[in-house]
Enzyme design. Structure first.
Site, PDB file in Angstrom:
ATOM      1  N   ASP A  11       7.522   7.235  10.324  1.00  0.00           N
ATOM      2  CA  ASP A  11       7.797   7.785   9.030  1.00  0.00           C
ATOM      3  C   ASP A  11       9.026   8.712   8.975  1.00  0.00           C
ATOM      4  OD1 ASP A  11       5.442   6.458   7.724  1.00  0.00           O
ATOM      5  OD2 ASP A  11       4.242   7.880   8.494  1.00  0.00           O
ATOM      6  N   LYS A  33       4.615   1.483  14.084  1.00  0.00           N
ATOM      7  CA  LYS A  33       4.349   0.876  12.709  1.00  0.00           C
ATOM      8  C   LYS A  33       5.719   1.230  11.662  1.00  0.00           C
ATOM      9  CE  LYS A  33       1.596   3.286   9.448  1.00  0.00           C
ATOM     10  NZ  LYS A  33       2.408   3.430   8.124  1.00  0.00           N
ATOM     11  N   ASP A  60       3.945  -2.292   7.725  1.00  0.00           N
ATOM     12  CA  ASP A  60       2.947  -1.795   6.842  1.00  0.00           C
ATOM     13  C   ASP A  60       3.427  -1.835   5.307  1.00  0.00           C
ATOM     14  OD1 ASP A  60       0.740  -0.340   5.551  1.00  0.00           O
ATOM     15  OD2 ASP A  60       1.516   1.647   6.551  1.00  0.00           O
ATOM     16  N   LEU A  61       3.708  -2.973   4.664  1.00  0.00           N
ATOM     17  CA  LEU A  61       4.173  -3.150   3.320  1.00  0.00           C
ATOM     18  C   LEU A  61       3.275  -3.521   2.395  1.00  0.00           C
ATOM     19  CD1 LEU A  61       7.553  -4.938   4.207  1.00  0.00           C
ATOM     20  CD2 LEU A  61       7.154  -2.432   3.939  1.00  0.00           C
ATOM     21  N   LYS A  62       2.019  -3.634   2.715  1.00  0.00           N
ATOM     22  CA  LYS A  62       0.830  -3.811   1.824  1.00  0.00           C
ATOM     23  C   LYS A  62       1.170  -4.634   0.560  1.00  0.00           C
ATOM     24  CE  LYS A  62      -0.710   1.022   2.802  1.00  0.00           C
ATOM     25  NZ  LYS A  62       0.314   1.684   3.533  1.00  0.00           N
ATOM     26  N   ASP A  65       0.192  -9.433  -4.784  1.00  0.00           N
ATOM     27  CA  ASP A  65       1.035 -10.116  -5.540  1.00  0.00           C
ATOM     28  C   ASP A  65       0.450 -11.706  -5.778  1.00  0.00           C
ATOM     29  OD1 ASP A  65       3.241 -11.300  -7.356  1.00  0.00           O
ATOM     30  OD2 ASP A  65       4.893  -9.940  -6.360  1.00  0.00           O
ATOM     31  N   PRO A  67      -0.629 -15.465  -5.105  1.00  0.00           N
ATOM     32  CA  PRO A  67      -0.845 -16.090  -3.571  1.00  0.00           C
ATOM     33  C   PRO A  67       0.482 -16.464  -3.135  1.00  0.00           C
ATOM     34  CG  PRO A  67      -2.819 -16.573  -5.154  1.00  0.00           C
ATOM     35  CD  PRO A  67      -1.652 -15.714  -5.998  1.00  0.00           C
ATOM     36  N   THR A 119      -6.964   5.768   0.424  1.00  0.00           N
ATOM     37  CA  THR A 119      -7.866   6.905   0.884  1.00  0.00           C
ATOM     38  C   THR A 119      -7.290   8.108  -0.241  1.00  0.00           C
ATOM     39  OG1 THR A 119      -6.430   7.381   2.433  1.00  0.00           O
ATOM     40  CG2 THR A 119      -8.453   6.543   3.200  1.00  0.00           C
ATOM     41  N   ARG A 210       2.647  12.160  12.811  1.00  0.00           N
ATOM     42  CA  ARG A 210       3.229  13.249  12.942  1.00  0.00           C
ATOM     43  C   ARG A 210       2.699  14.123  14.331  1.00  0.00           C
ATOM     44  NH1 ARG A 210       2.086  14.977   7.078  1.00  0.00           N
ATOM     45  NH2 ARG A 210       0.792  13.604   7.448  1.00  0.00           N
TER      46      ARG A 210
HETATM   47  O1  C5P Z   1       1.604  11.553  10.405  1.00  0.00           O
HETATM   48  P1  C5P Z   1       0.301  10.974  10.191  1.00  0.00           P
HETATM   49  O2  C5P Z   1      -0.310  10.751  11.295  1.00  0.00           O
HETATM   50  O3  C5P Z   1      -0.997  11.505   9.069  1.00  0.00           O
HETATM   51  O4  C5P Z   1       0.552   9.334   9.477  1.00  0.00           O
HETATM   52  C1  C5P Z   1      -0.336   8.656   9.198  1.00  0.00           C
HETATM   53  C2  C5P Z   1       0.194   7.179   8.713  1.00  0.00           C
HETATM   54  O5  C5P Z   1      -0.688   6.294   8.297  1.00  0.00           O
HETATM   55  C3  C5P Z   1       1.416   7.300   7.648  1.00  0.00           C
HETATM   56  O6  C5P Z   1       2.168   6.325   7.782  1.00  0.00           O
HETATM   57  C4  C5P Z   1       0.549   7.186   6.373  1.00  0.00           C
HETATM   58  O7  C5P Z   1       1.375   6.687   5.215  1.00  0.00           O
HETATM   59  C5  C5P Z   1      -0.555   6.078   6.754  1.00  0.00           C
HETATM   60  N1  C5P Z   1      -1.763   6.115   6.153  1.00  0.00           N
HETATM   61  C6  C5P Z   1      -2.629   7.276   5.982  1.00  0.00           C
HETATM   62  N2  C5P Z   1      -3.951   7.287   5.259  1.00  0.00           N
HETATM   63  C7  C5P Z   1      -4.083   6.028   4.709  1.00  0.00           C
HETATM   64  C8  C5P Z   1      -3.391   4.954   4.891  1.00  0.00           C
HETATM   65  C9  C5P Z   1      -2.193   5.077   5.580  1.00  0.00           C
HETATM   66  O8  C5P Z   1      -2.293   8.456   6.618  1.00  0.00           O
HETATM   67  N3  C5P Z   1      -5.150   5.921   4.060  1.00  0.00           N
END
Ligand code: C5P
Length: 232
Positions: A11, A33, A60-62, A65, A67, A119, A210
């Site tokens: 990130d 990622k 991770d572009l989720k 749209d 099909p 989440t 992080r």
């Molecule tokens: O820094 P951290 O360990 O919190 O990063 C978690 C990664 O997972 C980030 O890229 C965040 O966008 C992603 N993510 C998340 N929770 C989700 C889905 C994705 O933390 N439910």
């Protein structure tokens, strides 16, 4: 030895800062990622830089749209040589099946997983967009839909992993963010599990940002996490 299950979330706002970290990491000890921010700023070049260095990459572009558009985007991601990509299960069965079928035309296809319920959404947020039931009920329903659409797995909270694992077979991938070593800061994550507990609950891959990327010594932080996993 199998590769450890950690996927380091890059990130970062730009390619230079991402590569400064990546150049200290060993592709046999983790995967990477790339998400929306870094990809939107740096484009396919960042993906190519990382795969050239020998890393397996989760893009991770989720996608979400119609099909045909999602299938074409998945095909484009596969052309970049990514190891895994994802889409939103709420795009529906036809979207998921079309994307999977398009990838299956390749001799070697990347893994395709689904996001169920973000989440960040609680029960009231779900009601507002017309989903009834609790987040957990929706997660389980969409995970089952992803499995029956032939996807390889889902992204989920480690707190949901055991319930999904119970319903889906042992091969279904469970990729969990929200993982924190016992000694690490929670940052903005609220409901977390340690790496060993997440694997115990059924996670097959752990997305960790992080605690590694912001550590004083990222290599030591990754090695410490891998050690807790091999000891568990
Ligand atoms: O820094 P951290 O360990 O919190 O990063 C978690 C990664 O997972 C980030 O890229 C965040 O966008 C992603 N993510 C998340 N929770 C989700 C889905 C994705 O933390 N439910």
């Amino acid at each position: 030895m199998n590769k450890p299950p950690v996927i380091v979330a890059l990130d970062f706002p730009d390619q230079r800062s991402a590569l400064a970290l990546v150049d200290r990491l060993d592709p046999s000890l983790c995967r990477l990622k790339v998400g929306k921010e870094l990809f939107t700023r740096s484009g396919p070049a960042i993906v190519e830089s990382l795969t050239r260095r020998g890393f397996e990459l989760f893009l991770d572009l989720k996608f979400h749209d119609i099909p045909n558009t999602v299938a074409a985007a998945c095909d484009a991601a596969a052309d970049l040589g990514v190891w895994m990509m994802n889409l939103h299960a709420s795009g529906g069965r036809r979207m998921m099946e079309t994307a999977r079928e398009r990838l299956e035309k390749r001799s070697e296809r990347p893994l395709l997983i689904a996001v169920t319920i973000l989440t960040s959404l609680g029960e009231e947020d779900l009601a507002e967009i017309g989903f009834s039931g609790t987040p957990q009920e929706n997660v389980l329903r969409l995970a089952a839909l992803a499995a029956s659409s032939g996807l390889d797995g889902v992204v989920c909270s480690p707190l949901e992993a055991a319930a999904i694992r119970e319903r889906q077979g042992g091969k279904f991938l469970l990729v969990t963010p929200g993982v924190r070593p016992a000694t690490a800061s929670l940052d903005d994550q609220k409901r977390v599990m340690t790496p060993a507990d997440a694997v115990q609950a059924g996670a097959t891959h752990l997305v960790i940002g992080r605690p590694i990327t912001a550590a004083e010594d990222p290599v030591a932080a990754l090695e410490a996490i891998n050690k807790t996993l091999s000891n568990a």
